[in-house]
Design a protein around this motif. Structure first.
Motif, PDB file in Angstrom:
ATOM      1  N   MET A   1      74.159  32.564 -42.298  1.00  0.00           N
ATOM      2  CA  MET A   1      75.029  31.933 -43.292  1.00  0.00           C
ATOM      3  C   MET A   1      76.307  32.767 -43.455  1.00  0.00           C
ATOM      4  SD  MET A   1      73.692  30.389 -46.918  1.00  0.00           S
ATOM      5  CE  MET A   1      73.862  28.640 -47.242  1.00  0.00           C
ATOM      6  N   THR A   2      77.464  32.107 -43.397  1.00  0.00           N
ATOM      7  CA  THR A   2      78.737  32.771 -43.630  1.00  0.00           C
ATOM      8  C   THR A   2      78.928  33.005 -45.125  1.00  0.00           C
ATOM      9  OG1 THR A   2      79.685  31.637 -41.722  1.00  0.00           O
ATOM     10  CG2 THR A   2      81.225  32.624 -43.284  1.00  0.00           C
ATOM     11  N   LYS A   3      79.476  34.174 -45.489  1.00  0.00           N
ATOM     12  CA  LYS A   3      79.725  34.481 -46.888  1.00  0.00           C
ATOM     13  C   LYS A   3      81.215  34.475 -47.188  1.00  0.00           C
ATOM     14  CE  LYS A   3      75.583  37.179 -47.962  1.00  0.00           C
ATOM     15  NZ  LYS A   3      75.049  38.454 -48.542  1.00  0.00           N
ATOM     16  N   LYS A   4      81.580  33.886 -48.319  1.00  0.00           N
ATOM     17  CA  LYS A   4      82.959  33.863 -48.784  1.00  0.00           C
ATOM     18  C   LYS A   4      82.988  34.377 -50.228  1.00  0.00           C
ATOM     19  CE  LYS A   4      84.774  31.965 -45.094  1.00  0.00           C
ATOM     20  NZ  LYS A   4      85.760  32.681 -44.241  1.00  0.00           N
ATOM     21  N   THR A   5      84.012  35.173 -50.534  1.00  0.00           N
ATOM     22  CA  THR A   5      84.137  35.757 -51.865  1.00  0.00           C
ATOM     23  C   THR A   5      85.239  35.060 -52.645  1.00  0.00           C
ATOM     24  OG1 THR A   5      83.424  37.921 -51.037  1.00  0.00           O
ATOM     25  CG2 THR A   5      84.552  37.870 -53.166  1.00  0.00           C
ATOM     26  N   ILE A   6      84.886  34.571 -53.826  1.00  0.00           N
ATOM     27  CA  ILE A   6      85.840  33.875 -54.681  1.00  0.00           C
ATOM     28  C   ILE A   6      85.995  34.657 -55.985  1.00  0.00           C
ATOM     29  CG2 ILE A   6      86.439  31.702 -55.816  1.00  0.00           C
ATOM     30  CD1 ILE A   6      86.129  31.519 -52.751  1.00  0.00           C
ATOM     31  N   ALA A   7      87.239  34.982 -56.325  1.00  0.00           N
ATOM     32  CA  ALA A   7      87.518  35.617 -57.615  1.00  0.00           C
ATOM     33  C   ALA A   7      87.660  34.533 -58.673  1.00  0.00           C
ATOM     34  CB  ALA A   7      88.794  36.446 -57.527  1.00  0.00           C
ATOM     35  N   LEU A   8      86.892  34.639 -59.736  1.00  0.00           N
ATOM     36  CA  LEU A   8      86.928  33.658 -60.825  1.00  0.00           C
ATOM     37  C   LEU A   8      87.727  34.215 -61.996  1.00  0.00           C
ATOM     38  CD1 LEU A   8      83.223  32.389 -60.978  1.00  0.00           C
ATOM     39  CD2 LEU A   8      85.157  31.364 -59.774  1.00  0.00           C
ATOM     40  N   LEU A   9      88.705  33.436 -62.450  1.00  0.00           N
ATOM     41  CA  LEU A   9      89.510  33.790 -63.613  1.00  0.00           C
ATOM     42  C   LEU A   9      89.389  32.660 -64.633  1.00  0.00           C
ATOM     43  CD1 LEU A   9      92.757  34.962 -61.727  1.00  0.00           C
ATOM     44  CD2 LEU A   9      90.764  36.342 -62.364  1.00  0.00           C
ATOM     45  N   PRO A  10      88.305  32.613 -65.403  1.00  0.00           N
ATOM     46  CA  PRO A  10      88.109  31.500 -66.347  1.00  0.00           C
ATOM     47  C   PRO A  10      89.221  31.385 -67.369  1.00  0.00           C
ATOM     48  CG  PRO A  10      86.073  32.704 -65.995  1.00  0.00           C
ATOM     49  CD  PRO A  10      87.156  33.524 -65.364  1.00  0.00           C
ATOM     50  N   GLY A  11      89.743  32.527 -67.838  1.00  0.00           N
ATOM     51  CA  GLY A  11      90.882  32.492 -68.747  1.00  0.00           C
ATOM     52  C   GLY A  11      90.534  32.148 -70.179  1.00  0.00           C
ATOM     53  N   ASP A  12      91.375  31.330 -70.794  1.00  0.00           N
ATOM     54  CA  ASP A  12      91.306  31.068 -72.230  1.00  0.00           C
ATOM     55  C   ASP A  12      90.928  29.616 -72.525  1.00  0.00           C
ATOM     56  OD1 ASP A  12      92.407  33.706 -72.565  1.00  0.00           O
ATOM     57  OD2 ASP A  12      94.399  32.852 -72.151  1.00  0.00           O
ATOM     58  N   GLY A  13      90.655  29.344 -73.808  1.00  0.00           N
ATOM     59  CA  GLY A  13      90.400  27.967 -74.240  1.00  0.00           C
ATOM     60  C   GLY A  13      89.255  27.320 -73.483  1.00  0.00           C
ATOM     61  N   ILE A  14      89.521  26.149 -72.933  1.00  0.00           N
ATOM     62  CA  ILE A  14      88.489  25.417 -72.189  1.00  0.00           C
ATOM     63  C   ILE A  14      88.297  25.949 -70.775  1.00  0.00           C
ATOM     64  CG2 ILE A  14      88.874  23.292 -73.504  1.00  0.00           C
ATOM     65  CD1 ILE A  14      90.412  22.203 -71.044  1.00  0.00           C
ATOM     66  N   GLY A  15      89.097  26.933 -70.375  1.00  0.00           N
ATOM     67  CA  GLY A  15      89.011  27.471 -69.019  1.00  0.00           C
ATOM     68  C   GLY A  15      87.610  27.876 -68.596  1.00  0.00           C
ATOM     69  N   PRO A  16      86.894  28.684 -69.404  1.00  0.00           N
ATOM     70  CA  PRO A  16      85.540  29.077 -69.003  1.00  0.00           C
ATOM     71  C   PRO A  16      84.580  27.902 -68.826  1.00  0.00           C
ATOM     72  CG  PRO A  16      86.372  30.554 -70.698  1.00  0.00           C
ATOM     73  CD  PRO A  16      87.364  29.422 -70.591  1.00  0.00           C
TER      74      PRO A  16
END
Length: 366
Positions: free
Chosen positions: A1-16
């Protein structure tokens, strides 16, 4: 399986809330093609300022730069409105775009047949509309120098310089022409060349570059006329190419063709890591209430698959699942009309319906 890394920036308000839903769907869509998505979450925007005294830290910027892609929720809110400009949540966005070199913003304006009645425009005007707005993202008046407010002869004077170089225009124009090759072969370049020197350079540069793309039809339009034409006859457009400020305004106007800004995704790309985010804001009035529409964030995850992970089939599967959920009458509050054939869903339940459609065996494209 190939692995990919994603940075999550949920932020403010409804973002998360919307980012959480979109992440689960992203992982499922990629998993169908033996790609494992690993995520790491970072504070970004107002929440970062509250914790660190700055809207984005160098650690977060480095992590984003070293990821395969970045998925962002939303930033901002009244809580941080009175901060100095460099401390405001929006400053984090500008810094992130500059760090990642994401000089091109892609905003698709897609009219879902199930939501034709949600727009304030007549269905006969909307039918057949399919637009891609290509906006220059790291130049123009948002980044130009000088930029200051000072007292001159007893009066207060503010200055924001609109600055563009030929090379900046060329690189975003190439993205527009390349996108048009995969669509209907038409680019409309939007400027204000009857007034602005920057726009005259813009028009001249785009015109010269068009000789490299003889199969693409290039037209030019002044920005005020384009704003009118978007609501008069939107289906005339295929790819709209424009600068930073004009693109910001036109893309938000065009979002209302769909009936809700909560339906629109975006991709910010360049030569490094891509940044993906819904067009809507942080909506602090409904934050934490499980009411937000997650479909724009989910569609942004589809764009992430297409442009950063080279998983076009995974992207298609997500987009098909969104279509099916809307066709089945499922709605979030911003697109709910109250008719008998519609079902109002929370953020989480809307995500569950999209995931259910996505995981059907027949939904996996070959």
């Amino acid at each position: 399986m190939t692995k990919k890394t994603i940075a999550l920036l949920p932020g403010d308000g409804i973002g998360p809330e919307v980012t959480s839903v979109a992440t689960s769907i992203l992982k499922a869509a990629c998993g169908a093609y033996d790609v494992e998505v690993e995520t790491e979450e970072f504070l970004f925007g107002g929440c970062s300022y509250d914790e660190h005294g700055e809207p984005v830290t160098e650690e977060t910027l480095d992590a984003c730069l070293n990821s395969d892609a970045v998925l962002l929720g939303a930033v901002g809110g009244p809580k941080w409105d009175d901060l100095l400009s460099e401390h405001r949540p929006e400053a984090a966005l500008l810094k992130l775009r500059k760090t990642l070199g994401t000089y091109t913003n892609l905003r698709p304006i897609k009219i879902y047949s199930a939501l034709m009645g949600a727009s304030s425009l007549k269905p006969e005007i909307l039918e057949g509309t399919d637009i891609l707005i290509v906006r220059e993202l790291t130049g123009g008046i948002y980044f130009g120098k000088p930029r200051h407010t000072k007292e001159v002869d007893g009066d207060v004077v503010a200055t924001d310089a609109m600055v563009y170089s030929k090379s900046e225009i060329e690189r975003v124009a190439r993205k527009a022409f390349e996108a048009a090759k995969k669509r209907n072969g038409r680019v409309c370049s939007v400027d204000k060349s009857n007034i602005l020197d920057t726009s005259r350079l813009w028009r001249k540069t785009v015109s010269e570059l068009s000789s490299d793309y003889p199969d693409i039809e290039l037209t030019h339009m002044l920005v005020d006329n384009c704003a009118m034409q978007l609501v008069r006859n939107p289906k005339q457009f295929d790819v709209i190419l424009t600068g930073n400020m004009f693109g910001d305004i036109l893309s938000d106007e065009a979002s209302m063709l769909t009936g809700s800004i909560g339906m629109l995704p975006s991709a910010s790309i360049g030569d490094k890591t891509g940044l993906y985010e819904p067009v809507h804001g942080s909506a602090p009035d409904i934050a934490g209430q499980n009411k937000a529409n997650p479909l724009a964030a989910i569609a942004s995850a589809a764009m992430l698959c297409r442009y950063s992970l080279d998983l076009s089939n995974a992207a298609k599967n997500i987009e098909t699942a969104i279509d099916e959920v809307l066709a089945a009458g499922y709605r979030s509050g911003d697109i709910y009309s109250g008719s008998d054939d519609e079902t109002l869903l929370s953020t989480e339940l809307m995500g569950e319906q999209v995931l259910k459609s996505l995981l059907k065996p027949e939904s996996v494209a070959e």
